[in-house]
Structures are given as C-alpha cells and as structure tokens.
Design a protein around this motif. Sequence first.
Motif, PDB file in Angstrom:
ATOM      1  N   CYS A 102      -8.653   2.149  -5.574  1.00 50.00           N
ATOM      2  CA  CYS A 102     -10.173   2.397  -5.914  1.00 50.00           C
ATOM      3  C   CYS A 102     -10.648   2.113  -7.348  1.00 50.00           C
ATOM      4  CB  CYS A 102     -10.752   3.546  -5.729  1.00 50.00           C
ATOM      5  SG  CYS A 102     -10.923   4.235  -3.874  1.00 50.00           S
TER       6      CYS A 102
ATOM      7  N   ASP B  90     -10.438  -5.599  -8.242  1.00 50.98           N
ATOM      8  CA  ASP B  90     -10.796  -6.369  -7.170  1.00 50.98           C
ATOM      9  C   ASP B  90     -10.944  -5.440  -5.800  1.00 50.98           C
ATOM     10  OD1 ASP B  90      -8.173  -5.750  -7.176  1.00 50.98           O
ATOM     11  OD2 ASP B  90      -7.347  -7.740  -6.480  1.00 50.98           O
TER      12      ASP B  90
ATOM     13  N   SER C 123     -11.895  -3.595  -2.761  1.00 47.69           N
ATOM     14  CA  SER C 123     -12.739  -4.100  -1.329  1.00 47.69           C
ATOM     15  C   SER C 123     -12.531  -3.216  -0.189  1.00 47.69           C
ATOM     16  CB  SER C 123     -12.346  -5.446  -0.988  1.00 47.69           C
ATOM     17  OG  SER C 123     -11.076  -5.460  -0.397  1.00 47.69           O
ATOM     18  N   PRO C 124     -13.498  -3.007   0.607  1.00 49.51           N
ATOM     19  CA  PRO C 124     -13.135  -2.133   2.045  1.00 49.51           C
ATOM     20  C   PRO C 124     -12.060  -2.476   2.641  1.00 49.51           C
ATOM     21  CG  PRO C 124     -15.478  -2.793   1.658  1.00 49.51           C
ATOM     22  CD  PRO C 124     -14.788  -3.368   0.641  1.00 49.51           C
TER      23      PRO C 124
ATOM     24  N   LYS D  72      -9.113  -3.632   1.163  1.00 51.94           N
ATOM     25  CA  LYS D  72      -7.923  -3.013   0.300  1.00 51.94           C
ATOM     26  C   LYS D  72      -7.678  -1.476   0.477  1.00 51.94           C
ATOM     27  CE  LYS D  72      -7.699  -6.549  -3.225  1.00 51.94           C
ATOM     28  NZ  LYS D  72      -6.262  -6.945  -3.001  1.00 51.94           N
TER      29      LYS D  72
END
Length: 231
Positions: free
Chosen positions: A210, A214, A216-217, A219
Amino acid sequence: MVDFPFTRADLEKLAQWDTPTICNGLELIVPERRAIGFTVEPMAVANETLPPIVGLARTGTLRAKEPPRGRVAERAAWYEYVAAGDLPTIALLQDLDDRPGYGAFWGEVNSTIHKALGVLGCVTNGSFRDLDALAPGFQIIGGRVGPSHAHVHLVDFGGPVNIFGMQAGHDDVIHADRHGAVVIPAAAVTQLPAAIDLVSRREKVILDVCRTADFSPAKLREALRRSGEIH
C-alpha cells in the motif's frame, strides 16, 4: 498461593504492545472471545504518554452519589487486598451509581497509596480527578474526569465486575492503555508473542504494498493472497 502458568517477565513482555495489538493476538489464540472480554465505551486516560499496564485484577465496586445505605467495605482491607505480591496488580473498580462517576475515588491520595502498594494503575467506569497531582507513572483509565469526591465509598471487593462491557474477576490478567482494556486468559499469556508476530508478518505484506509508488488494486489482491499464506 496461586500457581500461574506465566511469570512476571511474561507479563512485562506484553507491555511492549498496545492493547489493540493484544486483541489481534487473542483473535488467533482464543477466537471464541473475539467479541467479548474488552471495554466497549470511550474512556478518559490520565496520561496518554504512559506505556501499557499489565497485571492481575483486583476487583471492587463503589458508589458516590448518596451516603452509604447498606454495605460498606473497609478501605484498609481494600488496600491490603490490592497490594502486589510476586506479580503486579491493576485495580478494577466498577461504579454502581445510575450515573457512574458522580464522585471520584481516584485522585492524588489514592493514586499515591496504590502506587506505593505496587499497583500499576486502575481501570474504572467511574471518575478521577487531581490531574496535575496524580502519582507519577500511575495510569488511570476511567469513565470521565470530575471535581468532587461526593459520597464515594467502597461497597465490596473481590467479586466479578463489569467495566464498560469488560467482565473480569479476581486474578484475571488485564492489559490496558489509552485505547481501553482487555482480559487475557491465563493460558494465552505465553502464547501471545508468537501470535502477535504472525499477525504482524501478515499485515506487513499488505502495508508494504500500500505504501509503494505503483500501488494498484491488482497488487493489493496479490498481497492479500500472500498474506493469507503466512503461517
């Protein structure tokens, strides 16, 4: 003399973690207690900079709104009861008045007496006062701050109490800080460090991703999967 499945060092070790972290560990060890055993109302804290306190419960009840009408417990006997022996103690006082906190039991005098007896602090739904004169290092986690003693008197001690939803009895292990308090089952005391380590390792995978540039949902989904595989 009671034989406990833990030592003073085991209790002191738990003071390195805040009460929410202790609750996280208990969710793994005793999942059946996930929704019980802790305070559920906002509480006032005498000194938010003090570390958590961990000790054996010394329980009592009090009233303050009116002069005594029935049973009154002798204060000297209460002081003898709460005095720490081989293990530290924490005073748990339930205010029985229909408006808890009408009169304060805790202030300069009682905090000083209890500290001298080896008590680490108190948890109460009642009130406390003398904010600038409390015994240094003595933690008070209570229902509110108030100015007067009123007719404060001890009713009884040694029995079960309910402090803002936390039901506790004599010799229960209590962990408390500015978040509130929780009862730790005796058998869980020595299991908590490992459980907390597991929770922390699982959370770290999620927190680390988090905080990346970079993020992202996708990740996050992968991090949640990896977190769930940590045992």
